[in-house]
Design a protein around this motif. Structure first.
Motif, PDB file in Angstrom:
ATOM      1  N   LEU A   1       0.811  -1.217   0.000  1.00  0.00           N
ATOM      2  CA  LEU A   1       0.000   0.000   0.000  1.00  0.00           C
ATOM      3  C   LEU A   1       0.846   1.270   0.000  1.00  0.00           C
ATOM      4  CD1 LEU A   1      -2.794  -1.206   2.423  1.00  0.00           C
ATOM      5  CD2 LEU A   1      -3.037  -0.708  -0.017  1.00  0.00           C
ATOM      6  N   GLU A   2       2.160   1.114   0.020  1.00  0.00           N
ATOM      7  CA  GLU A   2       3.059   2.260  -0.104  1.00  0.00           C
ATOM      8  C   GLU A   2       3.530   2.443  -1.541  1.00  0.00           C
ATOM      9  OE1 GLU A   2       6.176   1.486   2.658  1.00  0.00           O
ATOM     10  OE2 GLU A   2       4.824   1.436   4.390  1.00  0.00           O
ATOM     11  N   THR A   3       3.120   1.518  -2.413  1.00  0.00           N
ATOM     12  CA  THR A   3       3.473   1.604  -3.830  1.00  0.00           C
ATOM     13  C   THR A   3       2.811   2.834  -4.445  1.00  0.00           C
ATOM     14  OG1 THR A   3       3.487  -0.817  -3.886  1.00  0.00           O
ATOM     15  CG2 THR A   3       3.454   0.303  -6.004  1.00  0.00           C
ATOM     16  N   THR A   4       3.442   3.409  -5.444  1.00  0.00           N
ATOM     17  CA  THR A   4       2.820   4.507  -6.186  1.00  0.00           C
ATOM     18  C   THR A   4       2.803   4.146  -7.668  1.00  0.00           C
ATOM     19  OG1 THR A   4       4.970   5.623  -6.320  1.00  0.00           O
ATOM     20  CG2 THR A   4       3.496   6.302  -4.554  1.00  0.00           C
ATOM     21  N   PRO A   5       1.842   4.617  -8.424  1.00  0.00           N
ATOM     22  CA  PRO A   5       0.693   5.413  -8.007  1.00  0.00           C
ATOM     23  C   PRO A   5      -0.349   4.584  -7.252  1.00  0.00           C
ATOM     24  CG  PRO A   5       0.512   4.871 -10.323  1.00  0.00           C
ATOM     25  CD  PRO A   5       1.862   4.365  -9.872  1.00  0.00           C
ATOM     26  N   TRP A   6      -1.465   5.208  -6.894  1.00  0.00           N
ATOM     27  CA  TRP A   6      -2.476   4.573  -6.047  1.00  0.00           C
ATOM     28  C   TRP A   6      -3.022   3.288  -6.637  1.00  0.00           C
ATOM     29  CZ3 TRP A   6      -7.307   3.483  -7.848  1.00  0.00           C
ATOM     30  CH2 TRP A   6      -7.714   4.126  -9.028  1.00  0.00           C
ATOM     31  N   ASP A   7      -3.218   3.257  -7.967  1.00  0.00           N
ATOM     32  CA  ASP A   7      -3.817   2.066  -8.564  1.00  0.00           C
ATOM     33  C   ASP A   7      -2.842   0.895  -8.544  1.00  0.00           C
ATOM     34  OD1 ASP A   7      -2.267   3.450 -10.412  1.00  0.00           O
ATOM     35  OD2 ASP A   7      -3.606   3.073 -12.101  1.00  0.00           O
ATOM     36  N   ALA A   8      -1.556   1.175  -8.667  1.00  0.00           N
ATOM     37  CA  ALA A   8      -0.554   0.111  -8.546  1.00  0.00           C
ATOM     38  C   ALA A   8      -0.538  -0.432  -7.121  1.00  0.00           C
ATOM     39  CB  ALA A   8       0.828   0.643  -8.935  1.00  0.00           C
ATOM     40  N   ALA A   9      -0.724   0.468  -6.147  1.00  0.00           N
ATOM     41  CA  ALA A   9      -0.781   0.044  -4.742  1.00  0.00           C
ATOM     42  C   ALA A   9      -1.972  -0.887  -4.523  1.00  0.00           C
ATOM     43  CB  ALA A   9      -0.879   1.259  -3.824  1.00  0.00           C
ATOM     44  N   LEU A  10      -3.119  -0.520  -5.063  1.00  0.00           N
ATOM     45  CA  LEU A  10      -4.330  -1.327  -4.880  1.00  0.00           C
ATOM     46  C   LEU A  10      -4.176  -2.699  -5.533  1.00  0.00           C
ATOM     47  CD1 LEU A  10      -6.951  -0.659  -3.377  1.00  0.00           C
ATOM     48  CD2 LEU A  10      -7.988  -0.109  -5.599  1.00  0.00           C
ATOM     49  N   GLU A  11      -3.585  -2.738  -6.708  1.00  0.00           N
ATOM     50  CA  GLU A  11      -3.368  -4.012  -7.393  1.00  0.00           C
ATOM     51  C   GLU A  11      -2.363  -4.881  -6.635  1.00  0.00           C
ATOM     52  OE1 GLU A  11      -2.303  -3.397 -11.448  1.00  0.00           O
ATOM     53  OE2 GLU A  11      -4.322  -2.791 -12.048  1.00  0.00           O
ATOM     54  N   SER A  12      -1.285  -4.277  -6.143  1.00  0.00           N
ATOM     55  CA  SER A  12      -0.283  -5.038  -5.389  1.00  0.00           C
ATOM     56  C   SER A  12      -0.870  -5.592  -4.099  1.00  0.00           C
ATOM     57  CB  SER A  12       0.927  -4.155  -5.069  1.00  0.00           C
ATOM     58  OG  SER A  12       1.570  -3.751  -6.250  1.00  0.00           O
ATOM     59  N   TRP A  13      -1.671  -4.772  -3.436  1.00  0.00           N
ATOM     60  CA  TRP A  13      -2.358  -5.210  -2.211  1.00  0.00           C
ATOM     61  C   TRP A  13      -3.278  -6.389  -2.510  1.00  0.00           C
ATOM     62  CZ3 TRP A  13      -7.603  -3.603  -0.363  1.00  0.00           C
ATOM     63  CH2 TRP A  13      -7.824  -3.989   0.973  1.00  0.00           C
ATOM     64  N   ALA A  14      -4.016  -6.290  -3.618  1.00  0.00           N
ATOM     65  CA  ALA A  14      -4.938  -7.366  -3.998  1.00  0.00           C
ATOM     66  C   ALA A  14      -4.190  -8.679  -4.226  1.00  0.00           C
ATOM     67  CB  ALA A  14      -5.715  -6.966  -5.253  1.00  0.00           C
ATOM     68  N   ARG A  15      -3.040  -8.615  -4.859  1.00  0.00           N
ATOM     69  CA  ARG A  15      -2.283  -9.850  -5.128  1.00  0.00           C
ATOM     70  C   ARG A  15      -1.723 -10.447  -3.842  1.00  0.00           C
ATOM     71  NH1 ARG A  15      -1.100  -6.691  -9.793  1.00  0.00           N
ATOM     72  NH2 ARG A  15      -2.073  -7.696 -11.618  1.00  0.00           N
ATOM     73  N   SER A  16      -1.239  -9.607  -2.946  1.00  0.00           N
ATOM     74  CA  SER A  16      -0.734 -10.102  -1.668  1.00  0.00           C
ATOM     75  C   SER A  16      -1.878 -10.669  -0.826  1.00  0.00           C
ATOM     76  CB  SER A  16      -0.021  -8.975  -0.913  1.00  0.00           C
ATOM     77  OG  SER A  16       0.508  -9.431   0.309  1.00  0.00           O
ATOM     78  N   TYR A  17      -3.001  -9.994  -0.832  1.00  0.00           N
ATOM     79  CA  TYR A  17      -4.205 -10.400  -0.116  1.00  0.00           C
ATOM     80  C   TYR A  17      -4.655 -11.780  -0.615  1.00  0.00           C
ATOM     81  CZ  TYR A  17      -8.814  -9.094   2.011  1.00  0.00           C
ATOM     82  OH  TYR A  17      -9.963  -9.001   2.768  1.00  0.00           O
ATOM     83  N   ARG A  18      -4.684 -11.938  -1.920  1.00  0.00           N
ATOM     84  CA  ARG A  18      -5.097 -13.216  -2.520  1.00  0.00           C
ATOM     85  C   ARG A  18      -4.161 -14.339  -2.111  1.00  0.00           C
ATOM     86  NH1 ARG A  18      -3.612 -15.440  -8.044  1.00  0.00           N
ATOM     87  NH2 ARG A  18      -5.255 -16.888  -8.660  1.00  0.00           N
ATOM     88  N   ALA A  19      -2.858 -14.091  -2.149  1.00  0.00           N
ATOM     89  CA  ALA A  19      -1.890 -15.125  -1.778  1.00  0.00           C
ATOM     90  C   ALA A  19      -2.076 -15.565  -0.331  1.00  0.00           C
ATOM     91  CB  ALA A  19      -0.471 -14.613  -2.003  1.00  0.00           C
ATOM     92  N   ALA A  20      -2.341 -14.598   0.557  1.00  0.00           N
ATOM     93  CA  ALA A  20      -2.535 -14.923   1.973  1.00  0.00           C
ATOM     94  C   ALA A  20      -3.730 -15.838   2.171  1.00  0.00           C
ATOM     95  CB  ALA A  20      -2.696 -13.636   2.786  1.00  0.00           C
ATOM     96  N   PHE A  21      -4.833 -15.537   1.505  1.00  0.00           N
ATOM     97  CA  PHE A  21      -6.039 -16.345   1.684  1.00  0.00           C
ATOM     98  C   PHE A  21      -6.011 -17.617   0.858  1.00  0.00           C
ATOM     99  CE2 PHE A  21      -7.612 -12.695   3.891  1.00  0.00           C
ATOM    100  CZ  PHE A  21      -8.479 -13.247   4.824  1.00  0.00           C
TER     101      PHE A  21
END
Length: 200
Positions: free
Chosen positions: A71-91
């Motif tokens: 969530l520290e990635t820039t720009p915001w949409d890249a942060a959201l996509e990176s978060w989504a991929r990490s989130y998916r891997a965790a679950f």
């Protein structure tokens, strides 16, 4: 008598035991956790607020694998996509927790802190406060659905006789070995395109 060097019971051990049980059988009970740990059920209740408290421990355990730095990635949409991929891997590592967690309100402080950061990313990007939660939930719908899909059999359609369903049989044959990953990227791209459009 000397005290044991490590406590017989703590929240971390309760959460880890509950997670193992859910991974194995899809659910847990507090008495079962107590049996697994060799303690009385009442002892578990000294550390957690019943079943709801154990569910929050599950959320903390799984959520700990989500990288907050995404969530520290820039720009915001890249942060959201990176978060989504990490989130998916965790679950994806613990898909059987999803039905338990999705019907219980989020209370775990560490998990709430992660949502706070996600809200900040969207608000700083110019989204209205009324848009933030719908965007986060939309991304979560893709993430959690895909995490469940990763736990499904690679081939979800058993075509006994291709002559009966020739178009389905052809589509299944051409789906490729990474069907779940391809579907996730397609879904995430669709949501992100719509979310980008919300900023006008």
């Amino acid at each position: 008598m000397a005290r044991p060097r490590t406590p017989l019971l703590d929240r971390a051990r309760i959460g880890a035991t509950a997670l193992r049980l859910v991974d194995e059988q899809g659910d847990f009970s507090v008495p079962q956790i107590a049996r697994e740990l060799g303690v009385r059920t009442a002892s578990v209740y000294h550390h957690v607020d019943g079943r709801a408290g154990v569910i929050e421990l599950l959320r903390e355990h799984v959520g700990a694998a989500i990288d907050p730095a995404t969530l520290e990635t820039t720009p915001w949409d890249a942060a959201l996509e990176s978060w989504a991929r990490s989130y998916r891997a965790a679950f994806a590592a613990h898909p059987r927790t999803i039905p338990l967690l999705t019907v219980s309100p989020v209370r775990a402080p560490r998990v709430l802190a992660l949502y706070e950061r996600a809200c900040g990313v969207l608000l700083d990007a110019g989204f209205a406060a009324s848009e933030v939660i719908p965007v986060i939930v939309a991304v979560e719908n893709v993430v959690l659905g895909s995490a469940l899909d990763l736990a499904a059999p690679e081939t979800m359609w058993e075509v006994a006789d291709p002559a009966d369903t020739p178009r389905l049989a052809a589509a299944v044959a051409h789906a490729g070995p990474h069907r779940a990953d391809t579907a996730f990227e397609l879904s995430l791209a669709g949501v992100m395109e719509r979310v980008r459009g919300m900023r006008g």
